[in-house]
Design an enzyme around this catalytic site. Sequence first.
Site, PDB file in Angstrom:
ATOM      1  N   LEU B  88       4.306   4.095  -0.221  1.00 48.58           N
ATOM      2  CA  LEU B  88       3.630   3.098  -1.045  1.00 48.58           C
ATOM      3  C   LEU B  88       3.010   2.002  -0.192  1.00 48.58           C
ATOM      4  O   LEU B  88       3.167   0.821  -0.462  1.00 48.58           O
ATOM      5  CB  LEU B  88       4.594   2.466  -2.061  1.00 48.58           C
ATOM      6  CG  LEU B  88       5.080   3.354  -3.197  1.00 48.58           C
ATOM      7  CD1 LEU B  88       5.967   2.555  -4.132  1.00 48.58           C
ATOM      8  CD2 LEU B  88       3.918   3.932  -3.970  1.00 48.58           C
ATOM      9  N   CYS B  89       2.382   2.397   0.910  1.00 51.66           N
ATOM     10  CA  CYS B  89       1.699   1.384   1.713  1.00 51.66           C
ATOM     11  C   CYS B  89       0.296   1.887   2.061  1.00 51.66           C
ATOM     12  O   CYS B  89      -0.166   1.769   3.187  1.00 51.66           O
ATOM     13  CB  CYS B  89       2.498   1.020   2.951  1.00 51.66           C
ATOM     14  SG  CYS B  89       3.059   2.417   3.907  1.00 51.66           S
ATOM     15  N   GLY B  90      -0.361   2.472   1.078  1.00 49.39           N
ATOM     16  CA  GLY B  90      -1.751   2.883   1.266  1.00 49.39           C
ATOM     17  C   GLY B  90      -1.885   3.964   2.322  1.00 49.39           C
ATOM     18  O   GLY B  90      -0.999   4.791   2.488  1.00 49.39           O
TER      19      GLY B  90
END
Lengths: 137, 287
Positions: B88-90
């Site tokens: 969930l960090c691009g």
Amino acid sequence: MATFQVDIVSAEAEIYSGEAEMVFASAEMGEVGIAPGHTPLMTRIKPGEVRVRTAEQSEDLSIYVSGGILEVQPYVVTILSDTALRVDEIDEAAAQKAKDEAEASLAGKSGEIDYSAVQAQLAEASAQLQLIKKLRK
Amino acid sequence: MSGAKEIRTKIKSIQNTQKITKAMEMVAASKMRKAQDRMAANRPYARKMRSVIGHIASANVEYHHPYLTPRPDVKRVGYIVVSTDRGLCGGLNTNAFKAAVASMKTWSEQGVEIDVCTIGKKSAQFFGRIGSNIVAQVADLGDSPELAKLIGTIKVMLDAYDEGKLDRLYIVENEFVNTMTQTPSVTQLLPAEPDVDEKLQHHWDYIYEPDSKTVIDHTMTRYIESLVYQSVVENVACEMAARMLAMKSASDNAGDLINELQMVYNKARQAAITQEISEIVAGAAAV
């Protein structure tokens, strides 16, 4: 009295930076006192006290460092302090642990890993480890 | 009123998701600030270390360390890949892996073999999946990584280099440019290319205690460790910045989705009312 720049740093923080008249540290082969204009010197220091004598304060500044490197240049003294006590055996154990982790990812249940490939790598890693052990002896 | 209830439930669930992404965004923002402070705290050490190595390189030393001497033919290269533990960090990890794989490809086309050392869960998963030769790994460093946890993995790679198993060592990391931008980079760690200080030219040497080999070996190890540590700390700042951005756009998307659904819901409700009225009117007319 002449002064020189003293920088004491560790990887996780800057400990001291400023002018000093004299610096004392317990080097690997005994206590050293560095005065301005000292010839270039490089030594490991033992965990312990580093004392910095400044012009402003009558008492020496006492800083604890857990080992590291002392570098002397004519006008600057640098102490690169370790963040924790370091012993070769502990480093060795840590290296072993890193390999075990690679091994442990095999035992992990994530089904995405190419097991046959990892198995081959594992064999090589343990072979390397054996060689390291032999070379250390 | 067919479908109105379903739409309402859907809106509710998207609202809940939005709450979560908003919270994650705020958490990431505050953690990013701390990570940036840690990056700044590490800088003096890295700078000092670089200048000491520069001094060693410009001194007329009696002992030339293998880390400073380039090796002409390359048979095997090592990569230390720094990644995050959580997702969930691009595209942060994906971009770094892309850069790593591209660099590895150029080596393997020359028939050079590759060893990988992974820092962080994501890189262990990725390089495990593509069947790379992982020789060491470490994960779960948390938001404030400690140097002590990295020592082992670094030592595995340095030992391999000392034994001549590796001829080059690279580190793949994310550079923190600013909050919006993190660029992946592949940097050569070994052999090191120090900044030589021109003022101190080749006519002096240190006094070493106990001897030059021990001291320089020790210093070089610390130097590499500090570089890797710096990358790891920087990667945490990158992770938080990337997560903050990803969560911000997720919250925005959720907002858009809610607006759209709200519109559909209103239309459905209006249609139902219109229908009811027309039924009543038709019923009254029939009487």
